[in-house]
Design a protein around this motif. Structure first.
Motif, PDB file in Angstrom:
ATOM      1  N   SER A 182      19.220  -2.784  -6.813  1.00 46.55           N
ATOM      2  CA  SER A 182      18.123  -3.715  -7.087  1.00 46.55           C
ATOM      3  C   SER A 182      16.818  -2.937  -7.170  1.00 46.55           C
ATOM      4  CB  SER A 182      18.019  -4.771  -5.973  1.00 46.55           C
ATOM      5  OG  SER A 182      19.191  -5.528  -5.887  1.00 46.55           O
ATOM      6  N   TRP A 183      15.892  -3.478  -7.929  1.00 50.13           N
ATOM      7  CA  TRP A 183      14.568  -2.857  -8.084  1.00 50.13           C
ATOM      8  C   TRP A 183      13.489  -3.839  -7.642  1.00 50.13           C
ATOM      9  CZ3 TRP A 183      13.528   2.097  -9.862  1.00 50.13           C
ATOM     10  CH2 TRP A 183      14.592   2.799 -10.440  1.00 50.13           C
ATOM     11  N   TYR A 184      12.465  -3.282  -6.998  1.00 52.12           N
ATOM     12  CA  TYR A 184      11.337  -4.086  -6.539  1.00 52.12           C
ATOM     13  C   TYR A 184      10.036  -3.365  -6.880  1.00 52.12           C
ATOM     14  CZ  TYR A 184      14.700  -6.677  -3.735  1.00 52.12           C
ATOM     15  OH  TYR A 184      15.776  -7.439  -3.329  1.00 52.12           O
ATOM     16  N   GLN A 185       9.009  -4.156  -7.121  1.00 53.23           N
ATOM     17  CA  GLN A 185       7.674  -3.613  -7.325  1.00 53.23           C
ATOM     18  C   GLN A 185       6.835  -3.953  -6.089  1.00 53.23           C
ATOM     19  OE1 GLN A 185       4.557  -5.743  -9.567  1.00 53.23           O
ATOM     20  NE2 GLN A 185       4.596  -4.054 -11.046  1.00 53.23           N
ATOM     21  N   GLN A 186       6.162  -2.963  -5.535  1.00 54.30           N
ATOM     22  CA  GLN A 186       5.320  -3.199  -4.369  1.00 54.30           C
ATOM     23  C   GLN A 186       3.866  -2.868  -4.693  1.00 54.30           C
ATOM     24  OE1 GLN A 186       6.228  -0.911  -0.789  1.00 54.30           O
ATOM     25  NE2 GLN A 186       5.212  -2.409   0.523  1.00 54.30           N
ATOM     26  N   THR A 187       2.994  -3.852  -4.571  1.00 57.80           N
ATOM     27  CA  THR A 187       1.562  -3.666  -4.784  1.00 57.80           C
ATOM     28  C   THR A 187       0.805  -4.284  -3.616  1.00 57.80           C
ATOM     29  OG1 THR A 187       1.382  -5.757  -6.003  1.00 57.80           O
ATOM     30  CG2 THR A 187       1.749  -3.752  -7.304  1.00 57.80           C
ATOM     31  N   PRO A 188      -0.415  -3.800  -3.347  1.00 62.46           N
ATOM     32  CA  PRO A 188      -1.190  -4.380  -2.230  1.00 62.46           C
ATOM     33  C   PRO A 188      -1.460  -5.870  -2.423  1.00 62.46           C
ATOM     34  CG  PRO A 188      -2.124  -2.286  -2.934  1.00 62.46           C
ATOM     35  CD  PRO A 188      -1.077  -2.648  -3.948  1.00 62.46           C
ATOM     36  N   GLU A 215       0.434  -1.012 -18.648  1.00 64.31           N
ATOM     37  CA  GLU A 215      -0.870  -1.614 -18.399  1.00 64.31           C
ATOM     38  C   GLU A 215      -1.365  -1.138 -17.036  1.00 64.31           C
ATOM     39  OE1 GLU A 215      -0.335  -5.825 -18.613  1.00 64.31           O
ATOM     40  OE2 GLU A 215       0.337  -5.793 -20.718  1.00 64.31           O
ATOM     41  N   LEU A 216      -2.686  -1.251 -16.836  1.00 60.99           N
ATOM     42  CA  LEU A 216      -3.247  -0.809 -15.562  1.00 60.99           C
ATOM     43  C   LEU A 216      -2.582  -1.517 -14.380  1.00 60.99           C
ATOM     44  CD1 LEU A 216      -7.068  -0.671 -16.389  1.00 60.99           C
ATOM     45  CD2 LEU A 216      -5.440   1.225 -16.299  1.00 60.99           C
ATOM     46  N   GLY A 217      -2.250  -2.768 -14.568  1.00 60.33           N
ATOM     47  CA  GLY A 217      -1.655  -3.570 -13.504  1.00 60.33           C
ATOM     48  C   GLY A 217      -0.241  -3.173 -13.138  1.00 60.33           C
ATOM     49  N   ASP A 218       0.339  -2.259 -13.905  1.00 60.05           N
ATOM     50  CA  ASP A 218       1.695  -1.783 -13.585  1.00 60.05           C
ATOM     51  C   ASP A 218       1.657  -0.694 -12.521  1.00 60.05           C
ATOM     52  OD1 ASP A 218       2.609  -1.944 -17.110  1.00 60.05           O
ATOM     53  OD2 ASP A 218       2.648  -3.502 -15.558  1.00 60.05           O
ATOM     54  N   SER A 219       0.475  -0.250 -12.151  1.00 57.14           N
ATOM     55  CA  SER A 219       0.358   0.735 -11.075  1.00 57.14           C
ATOM     56  C   SER A 219       0.918   0.131  -9.796  1.00 57.14           C
ATOM     57  CB  SER A 219      -1.099   1.130 -10.854  1.00 57.14           C
ATOM     58  OG  SER A 219      -1.618   1.800 -11.972  1.00 57.14           O
ATOM     59  N   ALA A 220       1.901   0.797  -9.224  1.00 59.01           N
ATOM     60  CA  ALA A 220       2.602   0.232  -8.064  1.00 59.01           C
ATOM     61  C   ALA A 220       3.578   1.244  -7.514  1.00 59.01           C
ATOM     62  CB  ALA A 220       3.377  -1.032  -8.472  1.00 59.01           C
ATOM     63  N   LEU A 221       4.158   0.876  -6.396  1.00 58.72           N
ATOM     64  CA  LEU A 221       5.289   1.615  -5.852  1.00 58.72           C
ATOM     65  C   LEU A 221       6.543   0.869  -6.282  1.00 58.72           C
ATOM     66  CD1 LEU A 221       6.222   3.956  -3.943  1.00 58.72           C
ATOM     67  CD2 LEU A 221       6.215   2.259  -2.088  1.00 58.72           C
ATOM     68  N   TYR A 222       7.433   1.551  -6.964  1.00 60.32           N
ATOM     69  CA  TYR A 222       8.670   0.928  -7.425  1.00 60.32           C
ATOM     70  C   TYR A 222       9.800   1.380  -6.526  1.00 60.32           C
ATOM     71  CZ  TYR A 222       6.054  -0.697 -11.384  1.00 60.32           C
ATOM     72  OH  TYR A 222       5.122  -1.347 -12.162  1.00 60.32           O
ATOM     73  N   LEU A 223      10.421   0.407  -5.898  1.00 60.35           N
ATOM     74  CA  LEU A 223      11.473   0.671  -4.923  1.00 60.35           C
ATOM     75  C   LEU A 223      12.833   0.293  -5.473  1.00 60.35           C
ATOM     76  CD1 LEU A 223       9.755  -0.783  -1.722  1.00 60.35           C
ATOM     77  CD2 LEU A 223      10.052   1.619  -2.297  1.00 60.35           C
ATOM     78  N   CYS A 224      13.784   1.111  -5.153  1.00 62.57           N
ATOM     79  CA  CYS A 224      15.165   0.854  -5.503  1.00 62.57           C
ATOM     80  C   CYS A 224      15.940   0.633  -4.205  1.00 62.57           C
ATOM     81  CB  CYS A 224      15.706   2.069  -6.260  1.00 62.57           C
ATOM     82  SG  CYS A 224      17.476   2.071  -6.518  1.00 62.57           S
TER      83      CYS A 224
END
Lengths: 117, 115
Positions: free
Chosen positions: B33-39, B82-91
Protein backbone atom coordinates in the motif's frame (compact mmCIF):
# COMPACT_ATOMS: atom_id res chain seq x y z
CA UNK A 1 -17.28 9.51 4.63
CA UNK A 2 -15.23 7.42 7.00
CA UNK A 3 -12.97 9.48 9.23
CA UNK A 4 -10.79 9.27 12.31
CA UNK A 5 -10.50 12.09 14.86
CA UNK A 6 -7.67 12.60 17.28
CA UNK A 7 -8.67 15.25 19.75
CA UNK A 8 -5.26 16.32 20.94
CA UNK A 9 -2.83 17.73 18.41
CA UNK A 10 -0.05 18.56 20.84
CA UNK A 11 0.45 17.13 24.31
CA UNK A 12 3.23 18.07 26.70
CA UNK A 13 3.80 15.93 29.77
CA UNK A 14 6.42 15.52 32.43
CA UNK A 15 8.08 12.16 32.92
CA UNK A 16 6.04 9.76 35.05
CA UNK A 17 2.78 11.49 34.17
CA UNK A 18 -0.07 9.38 32.83
CA UNK A 19 -1.07 9.59 29.20
CA UNK A 20 -4.39 9.25 27.44
CA UNK A 21 -4.80 10.09 23.77
CA UNK A 22 -8.27 10.16 22.34
CA UNK A 23 -9.35 8.57 19.07
CA UNK A 24 -12.84 8.42 17.60
CA UNK A 25 -13.88 7.01 14.26
CA UNK A 26 -16.96 7.27 12.12
CA UNK A 27 -17.93 3.94 10.66
CA UNK A 28 -20.89 1.84 11.60
CA UNK A 29 -19.60 -1.55 10.65
CA UNK A 30 -16.89 -3.85 11.88
CA UNK A 31 -13.48 -2.25 12.12
CA UNK A 32 -9.91 -3.15 12.86
CA UNK A 33 -8.18 -0.51 14.96
CA UNK A 34 -4.53 0.44 15.29
CA UNK A 35 -2.21 2.84 17.00
CA UNK A 36 1.05 3.66 15.25
CA UNK A 37 3.98 5.68 16.55
CA UNK A 38 6.56 7.67 14.62
CA UNK A 39 9.67 8.50 16.63
CA UNK A 40 11.77 11.40 15.33
CA UNK A 41 13.55 10.30 12.18
CA UNK A 42 12.14 6.77 12.27
CA UNK A 43 9.57 4.65 10.47
CA UNK A 44 5.96 4.33 11.47
CA UNK A 45 5.77 1.44 13.91
CA UNK A 46 2.76 -0.46 15.17
CA UNK A 47 2.09 0.06 18.89
CA UNK A 48 -0.97 -2.13 19.18
CA UNK A 49 -3.98 -3.42 17.29
CA UNK A 50 -7.53 -4.55 17.90
CA UNK A 51 -9.28 -7.06 15.69
CA UNK A 52 -11.84 -8.71 17.96
CA UNK A 53 -12.26 -10.18 21.43
CA UNK A 54 -11.07 -8.46 24.60
CA UNK A 55 -11.59 -4.72 24.06
CA UNK A 56 -8.57 -3.91 26.22
CA UNK A 57 -5.46 -4.53 24.18
CA UNK A 58 -1.88 -4.28 25.29
CA UNK A 59 0.92 -3.22 23.02
CA UNK A 60 4.63 -2.62 23.14
CA UNK A 61 6.45 -0.35 25.58
CA UNK A 62 3.68 -0.43 28.19
CA UNK A 63 0.97 1.08 26.00
CA UNK A 64 -2.62 -0.14 26.06
CA UNK A 65 -5.85 0.89 24.38
CA UNK A 66 -9.51 0.29 25.04
CA UNK A 67 -12.08 -0.21 22.31
CA UNK A 68 -15.49 1.13 23.32
CA UNK A 69 -17.84 0.19 20.52
CA UNK A 70 -20.77 2.29 21.77
CA UNK A 71 -18.58 5.38 21.73
CA UNK A 72 -16.71 4.54 18.50
CA UNK A 73 -13.54 5.17 20.46
CA UNK A 74 -10.12 3.59 20.77
CA UNK A 75 -8.14 5.63 23.28
CA UNK A 76 -4.47 5.04 23.93
CA UNK A 77 -3.12 5.01 27.47
CA UNK A 78 0.13 4.65 29.34
CA UNK A 79 0.32 4.92 33.13
CA UNK A 80 3.75 6.54 33.29
CA UNK A 81 5.45 8.16 30.29
CA UNK A 82 9.16 8.42 29.70
CA UNK A 83 11.24 10.94 27.80
CA UNK A 84 11.76 8.26 25.13
CA UNK A 85 8.00 8.28 24.41
CA UNK A 86 8.39 11.64 22.69
CA UNK A 87 6.96 10.98 19.25
CA UNK A 88 3.95 11.44 17.01
CA UNK A 89 1.07 9.02 17.58
CA UNK A 90 -1.45 8.04 14.94
CA UNK A 91 -4.74 6.26 15.34
CA UNK A 92 -5.87 4.27 12.29
CA UNK A 93 -8.95 2.35 11.26
CA UNK A 94 -9.36 -0.41 8.72
CA UNK A 95 -13.04 -0.50 7.84
CA UNK A 96 -14.70 -3.59 6.59
CA UNK A 97 -15.72 -7.01 7.70
CA UNK A 98 -13.26 -8.99 9.75
CA UNK A 99 -10.79 -10.34 7.30
CA UNK A 100 -12.03 -8.04 4.57
CA UNK A 101 -10.03 -7.94 1.38
CA UNK A 102 -8.36 -4.60 1.82
CA UNK A 103 -5.51 -3.14 3.79
CA UNK A 104 -6.63 0.45 3.40
CA UNK A 105 -6.03 2.38 6.60
CA UNK A 106 -7.71 5.65 7.48
CA UNK A 107 -5.47 7.66 9.75
CA UNK A 108 -6.18 10.37 12.24
CA UNK A 109 -4.21 13.60 11.99
CA UNK A 110 -1.77 12.54 14.68
CA UNK A 111 -0.84 13.74 18.15
CA UNK A 112 2.59 15.15 18.87
CA UNK A 113 3.67 14.09 22.34
CA UNK A 114 6.57 15.84 24.04
CA UNK A 115 7.74 14.39 27.34
CA UNK A 116 9.87 16.70 29.44
CA UNK A 117 12.54 15.09 31.62
CA UNK B 1 14.56 -10.21 7.79
CA UNK B 2 15.05 -6.98 5.89
CA UNK B 3 12.35 -4.37 6.30
CA UNK B 4 10.46 -2.44 3.67
CA UNK B 5 12.86 -0.45 1.54
CA UNK B 6 12.06 2.60 -0.51
CA UNK B 7 14.16 4.32 -3.11
CA UNK B 8 15.16 7.01 -3.49
CA UNK B 9 14.98 8.43 0.01
CA UNK B 10 15.04 12.03 -1.16
CA UNK B 11 14.03 13.58 -4.44
CA UNK B 12 13.85 17.13 -5.74
CA UNK B 13 11.86 17.83 -8.88
CA UNK B 14 10.40 20.86 -10.60
CA UNK B 15 6.80 21.49 -11.50
CA UNK B 16 5.64 19.68 -14.60
CA UNK B 17 8.14 16.85 -14.31
CA UNK B 18 7.23 13.29 -13.50
CA UNK B 19 8.65 11.01 -10.85
CA UNK B 20 8.78 7.29 -10.10
CA UNK B 21 9.17 5.96 -6.58
CA UNK B 22 10.03 2.39 -5.75
CA UNK B 23 9.11 0.10 -2.89
CA UNK B 24 10.47 -3.34 -2.07
CA UNK B 25 8.27 -5.15 0.44
CA UNK B 26 9.43 -7.55 3.10
CA UNK B 27 10.27 -10.91 1.58
CA UNK B 28 7.12 -13.02 1.28
CA UNK B 29 4.75 -10.08 1.56
CA UNK B 30 2.34 -9.82 -1.34
CA UNK B 31 0.35 -6.74 -0.37
CA UNK B 32 1.75 -3.25 -0.87
CA UNK B 33 0.00 0.00 0.00
CA UNK B 34 1.07 3.59 -0.60
CA UNK B 35 0.33 6.64 1.52
CA UNK B 36 1.05 10.33 1.19
CA UNK B 37 2.02 12.18 4.37
CA UNK B 38 1.86 15.99 4.54
CA UNK B 39 1.70 18.38 7.51
CA UNK B 40 -1.68 19.70 6.42
CA UNK B 41 -3.48 16.52 5.36
CA UNK B 42 -1.72 13.91 7.46
CA UNK B 43 -1.52 10.35 6.13
CA UNK B 44 -3.74 9.66 3.16
CA UNK B 45 -4.20 6.36 1.36
CA UNK B 46 -3.14 6.36 -2.27
CA UNK B 47 -3.58 2.79 -3.47
CA UNK B 48 -3.08 -0.86 -2.63
CA UNK B 49 -1.80 -3.76 -4.67
CA UNK B 50 -2.01 -7.47 -4.07
CA UNK B 51 -0.60 -10.04 -6.45
CA UNK B 52 -0.09 -7.42 -9.16
CA UNK B 53 -3.71 -6.24 -8.99
CA UNK B 54 -4.85 -2.89 -7.70
CA UNK B 55 -7.29 -3.69 -4.89
CA UNK B 56 -8.19 -0.22 -3.74
CA UNK B 57 -7.57 3.36 -4.70
CA UNK B 58 -7.74 6.57 -2.69
CA UNK B 59 -9.12 9.92 -3.69
CA UNK B 60 -6.19 11.24 -5.71
CA UNK B 61 -6.14 12.57 -9.28
CA UNK B 62 -5.21 10.37 -12.18
CA UNK B 63 -1.71 11.86 -12.21
CA UNK B 64 -0.97 9.38 -9.43
CA UNK B 65 -0.58 5.82 -10.61
CA UNK B 66 1.07 2.66 -9.50
CA UNK B 67 1.84 -0.89 -10.34
CA UNK B 68 3.12 -4.05 -8.77
CA UNK B 69 5.47 -6.56 -10.31
CA UNK B 70 5.46 -10.35 -10.05
CA UNK B 71 8.12 -10.20 -7.32
CA UNK B 72 5.74 -7.93 -5.29
CA UNK B 73 7.93 -4.88 -5.74
CA UNK B 74 5.85 -1.80 -6.40
CA UNK B 75 6.30 1.54 -8.06
CA UNK B 76 4.24 4.65 -7.97
CA UNK B 77 4.38 7.38 -10.56
CA UNK B 78 3.32 11.00 -10.37
CA UNK B 79 3.10 12.86 -13.64
CA UNK B 80 2.97 16.61 -14.20
CA UNK B 81 4.15 17.41 -10.70
CA UNK B 82 2.56 20.24 -8.76
CA UNK B 83 3.90 22.11 -5.75
CA UNK B 84 1.26 20.44 -3.60
CA UNK B 85 2.71 17.01 -4.37
CA UNK B 86 5.61 17.77 -2.03
CA UNK B 87 5.24 15.15 0.68
CA UNK B 88 6.61 12.07 2.31
CA UNK B 89 5.44 9.02 0.38
CA UNK B 90 5.21 5.90 2.49
CA UNK B 91 4.98 2.34 1.39
CA UNK B 92 3.62 -0.43 3.61
CA UNK B 93 3.69 -4.17 3.08
CA UNK B 94 1.85 -7.07 4.64
CA UNK B 95 1.66 -10.79 3.97
CA UNK B 96 -1.96 -10.79 2.80
CA UNK B 97 -5.16 -8.83 2.96
CA UNK B 98 -7.16 -11.06 5.27
CA UNK B 99 -6.71 -12.39 8.73
CA UNK B 100 -6.10 -11.51 12.31
CA UNK B 101 -2.40 -10.90 12.21
CA UNK B 102 -2.35 -8.83 9.10
CA UNK B 103 -0.07 -6.11 10.30
CA UNK B 104 1.33 -3.59 7.87
CA UNK B 105 4.99 -2.71 8.03
CA UNK B 106 6.00 0.74 6.86
CA UNK B 107 9.11 1.80 5.03
CA UNK B 108 11.15 4.93 5.75
CA UNK B 109 9.47 6.87 2.98
CA UNK B 110 10.61 8.95 0.04
CA UNK B 111 10.72 12.69 0.69
CA UNK B 112 9.64 14.43 -2.53
CA UNK B 113 10.15 18.15 -2.88
CA UNK B 114 8.64 19.92 -5.87
CA UNK B 115 10.09 23.32 -6.71
Amino acid sequence: AQSVSQHNHHVILSEAASLELGCNYSYGGTVNLFWYVQYPGQHLQLLLKYFSGDPLVKGIKGFEAEFIKSKFSFNLRKPSVQWSDTAEYFCAVKPGIYGGATNKLIFGTGTLLAVQP
Amino acid sequence: KAGVTQTPRYLIKTRGQQVTLSCSPISGHRSVSWYQQTPGQGLQFLFEYFSETQRNKGNFPGRFSGRQFSNSRSEMNVSTLELGDSALYLCASSPYTRGRDNEQFFGPGTRLTVL
